[in-house]
Design a protein around this motif. Structure first.
Motif, PDB file in Angstrom:
ATOM      1  N   PRO A 145       8.783 -45.706  39.707  1.00  0.00           N
ATOM      2  CA  PRO A 145       8.898 -45.331  38.221  1.00  0.00           C
ATOM      3  C   PRO A 145       9.593 -44.477  38.178  1.00  0.00           C
ATOM      4  CG  PRO A 145       6.024 -44.646  39.350  1.00  0.00           C
ATOM      5  CD  PRO A 145       7.437 -44.947  40.336  1.00  0.00           C
ATOM      6  N   GLN A 146      10.293 -44.755  36.144  1.00  0.00           N
ATOM      7  CA  GLN A 146      11.791 -44.368  35.964  1.00  0.00           C
ATOM      8  C   GLN A 146      11.746 -42.463  36.153  1.00  0.00           C
ATOM      9  OE1 GLN A 146      11.825 -44.327  31.593  1.00  0.00           O
ATOM     10  NE2 GLN A 146      13.797 -45.041  32.292  1.00  0.00           N
ATOM     11  N   GLY A 147      12.862 -41.895  36.845  1.00  0.00           N
ATOM     12  CA  GLY A 147      12.475 -40.114  36.766  1.00  0.00           C
ATOM     13  C   GLY A 147      12.131 -39.983  38.672  1.00  0.00           C
ATOM     14  N   TRP A 148      11.482 -41.406  39.185  1.00  0.00           N
ATOM     15  CA  TRP A 148      12.069 -41.172  40.558  1.00  0.00           C
ATOM     16  C   TRP A 148      13.210 -41.924  41.639  1.00  0.00           C
ATOM     17  CZ3 TRP A 148       7.374 -43.872  44.260  1.00  0.00           C
ATOM     18  CH2 TRP A 148       6.050 -43.089  43.775  1.00  0.00           C
ATOM     19  N   PRO A 149      13.360 -40.363  43.003  1.00  0.00           N
ATOM     20  CA  PRO A 149      14.596 -41.120  43.372  1.00  0.00           C
ATOM     21  C   PRO A 149      14.540 -42.300  43.525  1.00  0.00           C
ATOM     22  CG  PRO A 149      13.682 -39.251  44.090  1.00  0.00           C
ATOM     23  CD  PRO A 149      12.539 -40.010  43.498  1.00  0.00           C
ATOM     24  N   THR A 150      15.682 -43.661  43.479  1.00  0.00           N
ATOM     25  CA  THR A 150      16.542 -44.161  43.972  1.00  0.00           C
ATOM     26  C   THR A 150      15.370 -44.903  45.191  1.00  0.00           C
ATOM     27  OG1 THR A 150      18.442 -44.472  43.049  1.00  0.00           O
ATOM     28  CG2 THR A 150      18.403 -46.246  44.112  1.00  0.00           C
ATOM     29  N   PRO A 151      14.303 -45.678  45.843  1.00  0.00           N
ATOM     30  CA  PRO A 151      14.016 -45.806  46.734  1.00  0.00           C
ATOM     31  C   PRO A 151      14.568 -47.191  47.419  1.00  0.00           C
ATOM     32  CG  PRO A 151      13.080 -47.518  44.738  1.00  0.00           C
ATOM     33  CD  PRO A 151      13.966 -46.704  44.088  1.00  0.00           C
ATOM     34  N   LYS A 152      14.430 -46.759  49.007  1.00  0.00           N
ATOM     35  CA  LYS A 152      14.893 -46.883  49.856  1.00  0.00           C
ATOM     36  C   LYS A 152      13.645 -48.835  50.401  1.00  0.00           C
ATOM     37  CE  LYS A 152      18.135 -44.140  51.637  1.00  0.00           C
ATOM     38  NZ  LYS A 152      18.515 -43.401  53.546  1.00  0.00           N
ATOM     39  N   HIS A 168       8.776 -38.766  48.527  1.00  0.00           N
ATOM     40  CA  HIS A 168       8.271 -37.848  49.198  1.00  0.00           C
ATOM     41  C   HIS A 168       9.301 -36.964  49.278  1.00  0.00           C
ATOM     42  CE1 HIS A 168      11.223 -39.502  52.592  1.00  0.00           C
ATOM     43  NE2 HIS A 168      10.738 -41.135  51.933  1.00  0.00           N
ATOM     44  N   LEU A 169       9.045 -35.606  49.753  1.00  0.00           N
ATOM     45  CA  LEU A 169      10.228 -35.334  50.312  1.00  0.00           C
ATOM     46  C   LEU A 169      11.175 -35.301  51.449  1.00  0.00           C
ATOM     47  CD1 LEU A 169       7.879 -31.454  49.840  1.00  0.00           C
ATOM     48  CD2 LEU A 169       9.668 -32.370  48.330  1.00  0.00           C
ATOM     49  N   ASP A 170      12.319 -34.845  51.657  1.00  0.00           N
ATOM     50  CA  ASP A 170      12.766 -35.018  52.521  1.00  0.00           C
ATOM     51  C   ASP A 170      12.899 -33.930  53.967  1.00  0.00           C
ATOM     52  OD1 ASP A 170      14.970 -35.843  54.102  1.00  0.00           O
ATOM     53  OD2 ASP A 170      16.362 -35.341  53.474  1.00  0.00           O
ATOM     54  N   ALA A 171      12.820 -34.230  54.976  1.00  0.00           N
ATOM     55  CA  ALA A 171      12.546 -32.973  55.750  1.00  0.00           C
ATOM     56  C   ALA A 171      12.617 -31.863  55.457  1.00  0.00           C
ATOM     57  CB  ALA A 171      13.514 -33.619  57.459  1.00  0.00           C
ATOM     58  N   ASP A 172      14.099 -31.114  55.330  1.00  0.00           N
ATOM     59  CA  ASP A 172      13.677 -29.882  54.249  1.00  0.00           C
ATOM     60  C   ASP A 172      13.107 -29.676  53.385  1.00  0.00           C
ATOM     61  OD1 ASP A 172      14.609 -31.335  52.476  1.00  0.00           O
ATOM     62  OD2 ASP A 172      16.590 -31.483  51.376  1.00  0.00           O
ATOM     63  N   GLY A 173      12.435 -29.941  52.809  1.00  0.00           N
ATOM     64  CA  GLY A 173      11.210 -30.037  51.769  1.00  0.00           C
ATOM     65  C   GLY A 173      11.340 -29.795  51.028  1.00  0.00           C
ATOM     66  N   LEU A 174      12.745 -29.917  50.387  1.00  0.00           N
ATOM     67  CA  LEU A 174      13.470 -29.504  49.173  1.00  0.00           C
ATOM     68  C   LEU A 174      13.293 -30.902  48.345  1.00  0.00           C
ATOM     69  CD1 LEU A 174      15.581 -26.630  49.840  1.00  0.00           C
ATOM     70  CD2 LEU A 174      13.716 -26.157  48.834  1.00  0.00           C
ATOM     71  N   THR A 175      14.381 -31.689  49.003  1.00  0.00           N
ATOM     72  CA  THR A 175      15.035 -33.272  48.637  1.00  0.00           C
ATOM     73  C   THR A 175      14.016 -33.937  48.016  1.00  0.00           C
ATOM     74  OG1 THR A 175      16.672 -32.649  49.939  1.00  0.00           O
ATOM     75  CG2 THR A 175      16.868 -35.019  49.031  1.00  0.00           C
ATOM     76  N   GLU A 176      13.664 -34.567  46.630  1.00  0.00           N
ATOM     77  CA  GLU A 176      12.621 -35.760  47.006  1.00  0.00           C
ATOM     78  C   GLU A 176      13.869 -37.468  46.813  1.00  0.00           C
ATOM     79  OE1 GLU A 176      11.126 -35.777  42.852  1.00  0.00           O
ATOM     80  OE2 GLU A 176       9.329 -35.009  43.738  1.00  0.00           O
ATOM     81  N   LYS A 177      12.489 -38.107  47.909  1.00  0.00           N
ATOM     82  CA  LYS A 177      12.817 -39.760  48.486  1.00  0.00           C
ATOM     83  C   LYS A 177      11.988 -40.234  47.671  1.00  0.00           C
ATOM     84  CE  LYS A 177      16.097 -38.258  51.575  1.00  0.00           C
ATOM     85  NZ  LYS A 177      17.367 -38.528  52.858  1.00  0.00           N
ATOM     86  N   ALA A 178      12.093 -41.397  48.111  1.00  0.00           N
ATOM     87  CA  ALA A 178      11.373 -42.264  48.016  1.00  0.00           C
ATOM     88  C   ALA A 178      12.019 -44.513  48.288  1.00  0.00           C
ATOM     89  CB  ALA A 178      11.385 -42.659  46.614  1.00  0.00           C
ATOM     90  N   PHE A 179      10.877 -44.418  48.951  1.00  0.00           N
ATOM     91  CA  PHE A 179      11.192 -45.966  49.418  1.00  0.00           C
ATOM     92  C   PHE A 179       9.987 -46.935  49.296  1.00  0.00           C
ATOM     93  CE2 PHE A 179       8.092 -44.084  52.081  1.00  0.00           C
ATOM     94  CZ  PHE A 179       6.648 -44.668  52.682  1.00  0.00           C
ATOM     95  N   THR A 180      10.191 -48.145  48.870  1.00  0.00           N
ATOM     96  CA  THR A 180       9.487 -49.229  48.679  1.00  0.00           C
ATOM     97  C   THR A 180       9.271 -50.408  50.095  1.00  0.00           C
ATOM     98  OG1 THR A 180      10.662 -51.213  48.290  1.00  0.00           O
ATOM     99  CG2 THR A 180       9.823 -49.055  46.404  1.00  0.00           C
ATOM    100  N   VAL A 181       7.974 -50.502  49.896  1.00  0.00           N
ATOM    101  CA  VAL A 181       7.281 -51.300  50.689  1.00  0.00           C
ATOM    102  C   VAL A 181       5.971 -52.363  50.352  1.00  0.00           C
ATOM    103  CG1 VAL A 181       5.206 -50.090  52.165  1.00  0.00           C
ATOM    104  CG2 VAL A 181       6.291 -51.737  53.579  1.00  0.00           C
TER     105      VAL A 181
END
Length: 199
Positions: A145-152, A168-181
């Motif tokens: 959806p709009q507003g999500w980080p650009t997914p890998k 999801h969050l990155d391993a640092d617990g701060l950075t938002e990321k996303a993926f599609t499958v």
């Protein structure tokens, strides 16, 4: 409250995520690449069953490059040494192409603690493809959806499969990321990730 300070079972989120990553690697590597065959024979403690897995064929560009390489090589041999030489070389060239494509086949796996993109060949669990489930915040069917980080993208389209997007969050617990499958059963995958799709 900042994501870094969030706690799961009394542990900081980043600590829990790191522990879950190790637990996932242990669970997944207790199974062979062909997960349906069950745990490896030498495993002393029987691992819990994997929640979900599917095999992802080589991406279209890998297939295209491999086929192109075989065609170019055989055409060059045919030009240089004649059609007989190219015909003699064809079984070896095709065999190597099959090995490359099998090596590029991946497995999308969800265990009790994380989701990963597992690689056939030398490494069973990709060092960059593990996302602990405690870091997964949302799962939707279709595009992000709009507003999500650009997914890998993980894996490619295959007949009968539908796209899901995972935030999801990155391993640092701060950075938002996303993926599609692309998956066989979006509802089953969302349930395995602990974020059921709306009914």
């Amino acid at each position: 409250m900042p994501a870094r300070s969030r706690r799961e079972n009394g542990e900081p989120l980043v600590v829990r995520a790191a522990l879950d990553r190790e637990r996932h690697v242990s669970q997944v590597t207790s199974y062979g690449y062909l997960a349906r065959r069950g745990p490896k024979r030498h495993v002393t403690v029987t691992p819990r069953p994997l929640r979900y897995w599917q095999y992802d064929p080589a991406r279209p560009w890998v297939v295209a490059v491999t086929v192109l390489a075989v065609v170019v090589w055989l055409a060059f041999l045919g030009w240089r040494d004649g059609g007989t030489a190219a015909a003699d070389e064809a079984p070896l060239a095709i065999g190597l192409a099959v090995v490359v494509l099998l090596g590029a086949t991946g497995r999308f796996t969800i265990g009790d603690h994380a989701v990963s993109t597992d690689i056939a060949g030398l490494r069973q669990v990709s060092s960059f493809g593990v996302v602990p489930l405690v870091l997964v915040s949302d799962v939707v069917e279709g595009r992000a959806p709009q507003g999500w980080p650009t997914p890998k993208g993980r894996g490619g389209w295959w007949p009968g499969r539908r796209r899901i997007s995972v935030r999801h969050l990155d391993a640092d617990g701060l950075t938002e990321k996303a993926f599609t499958v692309w998956v066989r059963d979006p509802a089953a995958v969302a349930d395995a990730l602990g974020r059921p799709l709306p009914r």
